[in-house]
Design a protein around this motif. Structure first.
Motif, short mmCIF file in Angstrom:
data_model
loop_
_atom_site.label_atom_id
_atom_site.label_comp_id
_atom_site.label_asym_id
_atom_site.label_seq_id
_atom_site.Cartn_x
_atom_site.Cartn_y
_atom_site.Cartn_z
N VAL A 322 0.83 -1.20 0.00
CA VAL A 322 0.00 0.00 0.00
C VAL A 322 0.87 1.26 0.00
CG1 VAL A 322 -1.67 1.34 1.34
CG2 VAL A 322 -1.97 -1.13 1.07
N THR A 323 1.87 1.30 0.87
CA THR A 323 2.70 2.51 0.93
C THR A 323 3.51 2.69 -0.34
OG1 THR A 323 4.40 1.25 2.14
CG2 THR A 323 2.80 2.54 3.44
N ALA A 324 3.99 1.59 -0.93
CA ALA A 324 4.75 1.70 -2.18
C ALA A 324 3.87 2.21 -3.31
CB ALA A 324 5.37 0.36 -2.55
N ALA A 325 2.63 1.73 -3.37
CA ALA A 325 1.71 2.17 -4.42
C ALA A 325 1.37 3.65 -4.25
CB ALA A 325 0.44 1.33 -4.39
N TYR A 326 1.19 4.09 -3.01
CA TYR A 326 0.88 5.49 -2.76
C TYR A 326 2.07 6.37 -3.10
CZ TYR A 326 -0.49 9.73 -0.25
OH TYR A 326 -0.79 11.03 0.10
N GLU A 327 3.26 5.96 -2.75
CA GLU A 327 4.45 6.74 -3.08
C GLU A 327 4.66 6.81 -4.59
OE1 GLU A 327 7.14 4.53 -0.67
OE2 GLU A 327 7.08 5.97 0.98
N SER A 328 4.35 5.74 -5.28
CA SER A 328 4.43 5.75 -6.74
C SER A 328 3.44 6.74 -7.33
CB SER A 328 4.16 4.34 -7.29
OG SER A 328 4.09 4.34 -8.71
N PHE A 329 2.23 6.78 -6.77
CA PHE A 329 1.23 7.74 -7.21
C PHE A 329 1.71 9.16 -7.00
CE2 PHE A 329 -2.03 10.50 -5.23
CZ PHE A 329 -2.77 10.83 -6.36
#
Length: 342
Positions: A322-329
């Protein structure tokens, strides 16, 4: 005239009334004598816990971790019988190492004011306005990133539409309002509350005993299993929720939730009106997997939607994902400047 049937009927009615009265008295006694209603409640999160007095939302409690520099991130928990800032703990712990992070206890929950009043979407929006103004004041007025869970995603959406210059981006985890039952094309800024039900539930002397039944450990475990879509729940979350639900005034906001007063009438249209960058993630397991109206925003250039094989709290089950996906966004909307001030 045969009076026996009438007599038997009268005796049955009297027996039923006595049984009901006895049950009510027993429930009241159990609640008053056997249920702790002021349990020790430690802070849900590390960092500073502060309180600000607001004119429209009452006293608001929030957590702040500001050792790192960057664009502030506001985290907002969901709405349920025992909601509080512990629900965002995995996100708070991760992001506090790279940027300023704040987590709000919404009105009626956690350490915020729990007075007996009508809790509505408007009250929650005013609370978000107040905390965002406080955060921006502390950080030179820059726009914030904000993330909300479940029903609170609709409150955040409305707050951002009313003050769009206060936000850089929005993140919605398992947002309510894309399902067939609670999607909304109704009157703007309304709610689905039934006053008769609220008046029935939240009244002395039996309102609190009824709430105590709702927040027994078996009941809370049952509802968390529905949220996670599995019997494997976060036990520390259950423990903290139980303590948070056993505080003075803990029943008032949840009764407004149960009676519909916290459900907006126009949620789906709020999401459609968003022009800020929006990241959304939801799971595929459990009772909260109906996203049939997701197509109304999917594919828009300002929306990114991720789906995970989790329940409705994916940040507890797969925090790294979740945190990796948000940081990518964030990197995609800022050109890699996600952690530096705008």
């Amino acid at each position: 005239m045969d009076l026996q049937p009438r007599r038997r009927s009268g005796r049955s009615a009297a027996a039923a009334a006595l049984t009901l009265a006895g049950s009510a008295a027993g429930l009241f006694a159990w609640s008053r004598l056997r249920v702790a209603q002021r349990m020790p409640l430690p802070p849900a999160l590390p960092g500073r816990r502060e309180t600000i007095a607001t004119q429209r939302a009452g006293d608001l409690s929030f957590y702040a971790s500001t050792e790192a520099e960057g664009v502030p991130l506001l985290l907002i928990h969901s709405i349920n019988a025992a909601a509080n800032a512990y629900e965002v703990r995995p996100l708070y712990l991760h992001f506090r190492t790279t940027r300023p992070v704040y987590a709000l206890d919404l009105p009626g929950f956690g350490f915020s004011e729990r007075s007996r009043r009508r809790y509505t979407p408007r009250l929650m929006v005013e609370a978000i306005h107040a905390i965002v103004a406080e955060i921006r004041h502390r950080h030179g007025g820059i726009p914030v990133d904000a993330m909300a869970l479940s029903l609170s995603a609709s409150f955040l959406a409305r707050a951002s539409l009313e003050q769009s210059d206060a936000y850089r981006s929005l993140a919605l985890i398992s947002p309510t309002g894309f399902d067939g039952q609670l999607s909304g094309d109704g009157p703007p800024d309304g709610h689905r509350g039934r006053d008769w039900l609220l008046n029935l539930l939240d009244r002395l002397p039996f309102g609190r005993p009824l709430f105590d039944v709702l927040v027994t450990r078996p009941s809370m475990r049952f509802f968390l299993q529905k949220t996670f879509g599995s019997k494997k729940i976060d036990e520390a979350l259950l423990d903290y929720d139980y303590a948070s639900a056993h505080q003075p005034g803990a029943e008032h906001a949840p009764f407004c939730f149960v009676s519909g007063h916290l459900f907006p009438t126009d949620t789906t249209r709020l999401y459609e009106r968003l022009r800020l960058p929006v990241w959304m993630v939801h799971g595929e397991r459990g009772d909260f997997v109906d996203y049939q109206h997701e197509t109304r925003v999917a594919g828009r250039p300002n929306w990114r939607i991720d789906t995970l094989t989790t329940g409705a709290f994916p940040h507890f089950e797969r925090p790294g994902t979740v945190t990796a996906a948000y940081e990518s966004f964030l990197a995609s909307i800022t050109g890699g400047l996600a952690d530096r001030p705008a």
